[in-house]
Design an enzyme around this catalytic site. Structure first.
Site, PDB file in Angstrom:
ATOM      1  CE1 TYR A 143      -3.917   2.145   0.077  1.00 15.75           C
ATOM      2  CE2 TYR A 143      -2.841   3.211   1.930  1.00 15.75           C
ATOM      3  CZ  TYR A 143      -3.832   3.191   0.974  1.00 15.75           C
ATOM      4  OH  TYR A 143      -4.733   4.232   0.898  1.00 15.75           O
ATOM      5  CD  GLU A 150      -2.124   5.159  -6.369  1.00 18.03           C
ATOM      6  OE1 GLU A 150      -2.917   6.056  -6.003  1.00 18.03           O
ATOM      7  OE2 GLU A 150      -2.281   3.958  -6.055  1.00 18.03           O
TER       8      GLU A 150
END
Length: 214
Positions: A143, A150
């Site tokens: 994660y 991102e």
């Protein structure tokens, strides 16, 4: 429509297979041809596969699954922002030839393969303990890797976004700012899920040990 459980088993099985393609493309082509050719050869396939996750928003909204609609929406939105808002809308972004494209593809694909495999086996009632542990532990690394990748992709796209539109530049910045509280919310949500799931797994193991000792 087919029986919901059969539909969900089919959806999760196909999704796990599709993300396996993304992982294979990233590792194999990434090693073989590297960037920027990896992006050119794989980004549209990954975009289409990721877009299929809109089904999960629909499922959460209408109660077909027990997942939180808001949490699901945030997760899917952040990824669609990358695949459509950057990769497709800003094909000239330097982020597209950056190493973050490789790390985000690896993080996403591994996360989704584990998640969809877990859901498939759970729906069939045959989830192995190791997959339960993996489902609620792999995110600890994947994660942060995915989210940081991102954010790097969006940050590197700011100048190109500004060249397209001043509004789009501020749109990307706004999303970068939102990422911080969203990251905290989603990560703590996953940690709570992990504690609950691994607690049940531990209790299950203790019961097995008790039966063996009887």
């Amino acid at each position: 429509m087919a029986h919901p459980q059969k539909w969900l088993i089919a959806y999760n099985s196909v999704s796990a297979s599709l993300w396996s393609i993304v992982l294979f493309n990233t590792l194999f082509l990434g090693t073989l041809i590297g960037q920027p050719y990896l992006f050119e050869k794989t980004n549209f396939v990954t975009t289409i596969i990721q877009t299929c996750a809109l089904v999960e928003v629909f499922n959460a909204l209408f109660g077909i699954v027990r997942a939180s609609f808001f949490t699901t929406l945030m997760q899917v939105y952040s990824r669609l922002l990358v695949v459509w808002g950057i990769w497709q809308f800003l094909p000239e972004s330097p982020a597209n030839s950056h190493w973050s494209y490789i790390t985000v593809s690896i993080a996403w694909s591994l996360s989704e393969i584990i998640k969809y495999s877990f859901h498939t086996t759970t729906l069939k009632g045959e989830t192995p303990d190791w997959l339960v542990w993996l489902r609620y532990s792999a995110f600890l690394v994947l994660y942060p890797l995915g989210v940081s990748s991102e954010m790097i992709i969006m940050y590197l796209s700011l100048d190109v976004g500004k060249a397209v539109s001043e509004y789009y530049y501020y749109f990307i910045w706004a999303n970068l700012v939102i990422y911080i509280p969203a990251l905290v919310h989603l990560y703590t949500h996953l940690l709570r899920q992990r504690k609950k799931a691994l607690g049940k797994l531990k209790a299950k193991g203790e019961k097995k040990d008790e039966k063996k000792n009887e």
